[in-house]
Write a protein that holds these residues in place. Structure first.
Motif, mmCIF file in Angstrom:
data_model
loop_
_atom_site.group_PDB
_atom_site.id
_atom_site.type_symbol
_atom_site.label_atom_id
_atom_site.label_comp_id
_atom_site.label_asym_id
_atom_site.label_seq_id
_atom_site.Cartn_x
_atom_site.Cartn_y
_atom_site.Cartn_z
ATOM 1 N N ASP A 139 2.319 -2.472 -0.301
ATOM 2 C CA ASP A 139 3.454 -1.678 0.185
ATOM 3 C C ASP A 139 3.256 -1.300 1.649
ATOM 4 N N MET A 140 2.040 -0.844 1.979
ATOM 5 C CA MET A 140 1.772 -0.416 3.345
ATOM 6 C C MET A 140 1.810 -1.591 4.311
ATOM 7 N N GLU A 141 1.368 -2.751 3.853
ATOM 8 C CA GLU A 141 1.443 -3.956 4.685
ATOM 9 C C GLU A 141 2.897 -4.317 4.956
ATOM 10 N N SER A 142 3.741 -4.169 3.954
ATOM 11 C CA SER A 142 5.164 -4.457 4.124
ATOM 12 C C SER A 142 5.815 -3.480 5.093
ATOM 13 N N LEU A 143 5.524 -2.193 4.927
ATOM 14 C CA LEU A 143 6.120 -1.186 5.807
ATOM 15 C C LEU A 143 5.644 -1.351 7.249
ATOM 16 N N LYS A 144 4.458 -1.897 7.416
ATOM 17 C CA LYS A 144 3.928 -2.147 8.756
ATOM 18 C C LYS A 144 4.652 -3.304 9.438
ATOM 19 N N ASN A 145 5.116 -4.275 8.648
ATOM 20 C CA ASN A 145 5.678 -5.504 9.214
ATOM 21 C C ASN A 145 7.160 -5.714 8.924
ATOM 22 N N VAL A 146 7.829 -4.718 8.370
ATOM 23 C CA VAL A 146 9.253 -4.866 8.071
ATOM 24 C C VAL A 146 10.010 -5.180 9.369
ATOM 25 N N PRO A 147 10.945 -6.132 9.351
ATOM 26 C CA PRO A 147 11.587 -6.603 10.587
ATOM 27 C C PRO A 147 12.597 -5.643 11.207
ATOM 28 N N PHE A 148 12.870 -4.530 10.579
ATOM 29 C CA PHE A 148 13.747 -3.516 11.168
ATOM 30 C C PHE A 148 13.261 -2.154 10.702
ATOM 31 N N LYS A 149 13.635 -1.106 11.433
ATOM 32 C CA LYS A 149 13.138 0.227 11.090
ATOM 33 C C LYS A 149 13.722 0.671 9.760
ATOM 34 N N LEU A 150 12.841 1.013 8.853
ATOM 35 C CA LEU A 150 13.266 1.406 7.512
ATOM 36 C C LEU A 150 12.994 2.888 7.266
ATOM 37 N N PHE A 151 11.750 3.336 7.521
ATOM 38 C CA PHE A 151 11.365 4.725 7.295
ATOM 39 C C PHE A 151 10.755 5.327 8.559
ATOM 40 N N SER A 152 10.969 6.625 8.741
ATOM 41 C CA SER A 152 10.275 7.362 9.797
ATOM 42 C C SER A 152 8.840 7.617 9.339
ATOM 43 N N GLN A 153 7.995 8.126 10.231
ATOM 44 C CA GLN A 153 6.614 8.412 9.839
ATOM 45 C C GLN A 153 6.570 9.483 8.757
ATOM 46 N N ASN A 154 7.432 10.488 8.872
ATOM 47 C CA ASN A 154 7.489 11.532 7.846
ATOM 48 C C ASN A 154 7.888 10.950 6.497
ATOM 49 N N GLU A 155 8.812 10.001 6.518
ATOM 50 C CA GLU A 155 9.253 9.359 5.276
ATOM 51 C C GLU A 155 8.152 8.478 4.698
ATOM 52 N N LYS A 156 7.385 7.821 5.558
ATOM 53 C CA LYS A 156 6.250 7.026 5.077
ATOM 54 C C LYS A 156 5.217 7.922 4.403
ATOM 55 N N ASP A 157 4.987 9.104 4.995
ATOM 56 C CA ASP A 157 4.049 10.058 4.394
ATOM 57 C C ASP A 157 4.542 10.500 3.016
ATOM 58 N N LYS A 158 5.834 10.734 2.925
ATOM 59 C CA LYS A 158 6.423 11.139 1.650
ATOM 60 C C LYS A 158 6.297 10.010 0.620
ATOM 61 N N PHE A 159 6.497 8.792 1.073
ATOM 62 C CA PHE A 159 6.368 7.607 0.216
ATOM 63 C C PHE A 159 4.962 7.527 -0.380
ATOM 64 N N VAL A 160 3.955 7.698 0.476
ATOM 65 C CA VAL A 160 2.558 7.654 0.031
ATOM 66 C C VAL A 160 2.275 8.781 -0.955
ATOM 67 N N ASN A 161 2.752 9.969 -0.644
ATOM 68 C CA ASN A 161 2.541 11.128 -1.509
ATOM 69 C C ASN A 161 3.127 10.900 -2.901
ATOM 70 N N LEU A 162 4.276 10.250 -2.921
ATOM 71 C CA LEU A 162 4.996 10.032 -4.175
ATOM 72 C C LEU A 162 4.365 8.944 -5.032
ATOM 73 N N PHE A 163 3.994 7.831 -4.414
ATOM 74 C CA PHE A 163 3.634 6.645 -5.188
ATOM 75 C C PHE A 163 2.139 6.353 -5.303
ATOM 76 N N SER A 164 1.284 7.089 -4.606
ATOM 77 C CA SER A 164 -0.151 6.849 -4.772
ATOM 78 C C SER A 164 -0.562 7.148 -6.213
ATOM 79 N N GLU A 165 -1.570 6.435 -6.684
ATOM 80 C CA GLU A 165 -2.000 6.547 -8.075
ATOM 81 C C GLU A 165 -2.397 7.971 -8.445
ATOM 82 N N ILE A 166 -2.284 8.272 -9.729
ATOM 83 C CA ILE A 166 -2.511 9.620 -10.253
ATOM 84 C C ILE A 166 -3.655 9.596 -11.264
#
Length: 312
Positions: free
Chosen positions: A157-184
């Motif tokens: 996921d992080m590799e994709s967000l790093k190389n996505v061909p257009f802006k998808l998420f802000s840095q704050n949104e990326k942080d939220k993404f990680v917070n939400l989907f990291s393993e539990i």
């Protein structure tokens, strides 16, 4: 280290497939699985689309707009859909509208799609279910605490967000993404009630809050991993967005996997949605871990029931 590598390999397999009660287990939404009602007939067919034509895209745009999803997020979602469809030359897609199928688990030639994709995307793995769901859901999830470090299960996921061909998420949104989907972290038990409570507690600890007034909801399929005997974790192996339609039906939007297409499916109720997802993901036999389980936002899906074809 060996166990970690095994975990990452198993993750790759998953990618290809891929007011609350504080007492958790006593919550009415977390029922004894053996006592769940099964009167409704099991799902026999689905109505689905690959969102490949303009008419269908406009209709889905309207449904999302009626559900108060931000128009910019809808546009980003459809931009991602069109990018994937064009990059894979519409390989294996329903060309227009919705199709009724008695095969409730449509098949796609992932190897052929991968070959076409790789010709045009050397460094970008693509969009997956988590990135897609978050694109539409991000405004309805609040993060009230600092972000945790991205877990190993999110490496693609992080590799994709790093190389996505257009802006998808802000840095704050990326942080939220990680917070939400990291393993539990969880424990070694087959009781999904325990695991559902652990998900709810972990998200609360991370400051994850779902908007209770939102018309759309996040439907997550959690998998239990125990590759390391000393480490039990839960991970969102698949996720989509559920949207109500004016006629009372439910629209489920998903991206099946990096090199599998987008799908929009229509269901009459959440039991049908459950059956569709469990048919696809509740397939393992003889495993020491819990069966996959489904959460709607931060609660176990009320209509959750196991795949009747897999009573193991």
């Amino acid at each position: 280290m060996k166990n970690k590598k095994m975990l990452l390999i198993f993750t790759a397999i998953i990618f290809s497939l891929s007011c609350s009660n504080e007492n958790g287990v006593k919550n009415n939404n977390i029922k004894n699985i053996k006592n769940l009602k099964t009167e409704q007939e099991y799902l026999k067919s689905i109505d689905y689309s690959n969102i490949a034509d303009k008419v269908t895209q406009n209709k889905i745009h309207e449904i999302l707009e009626n559900a108060k999803v931000d128009s910019d997020n809808i546009d980003l979602f459809l931009k991602s859909v069109n990018y994937y469809n064009e990059a894979t030359e519409n390989k294996g897609l329903i060309k227009s509208g919705f199709l009724n199928s008695k095969n409730i688990n449509p098949n796609y030639d992932e190897a052929a799609i991968q070959q076409i994709w790789d010709k045009k995307n050397k460094n970008f793995p693509g969009f997956n279910c988590r990135i897609t769901a978050f694109t539409l859901m991000k405004d309805y999830i609040k993060m009230e605490k600092p972000v945790i470090k991205a877990g190993e299960m999110l490496f693609m996921d992080m590799e994709s967000l790093k190389n996505v061909p257009f802006k998808l998420f802000s840095q704050n949104e990326k942080d939220k993404f990680v917070n939400l989907f990291s393993e539990i972290p969880t424990e070694m038990t087959k009781d999904v009630r325990v695991h559902a409570k652990n998900v709810k507690d972990a998200w609360k600890e991370r400051g994850i809050v779902f908007d209770k007034n939102s018309k759309i909801s996040m439907i997550s399929v959690f998998f239990h991993f125990n590759d390391d005997p000393k480490e039990n974790i839960l991970f969102v192996g698949h996720v989509g967005i559920l949207v109500p339609e004016k006629d009372g039906k439910l629209l489920f939007i998903e991206k099946l996997a990096f090199q599998q297409p987008y799908q929009a499916l229509k269901f009459n109720n959440r039991t049908e949605l459950n059956d569709y997802l469990m048919n696809k993901y509740d397939t393992a036999w003889g495993q020491p871990v819990a069966k996959p389980f489904i959460m709607e936002n931060d609660e176990l899906l009320k209509e959750y029931r196991i795949n009747p074809n897999n009573k193991n």
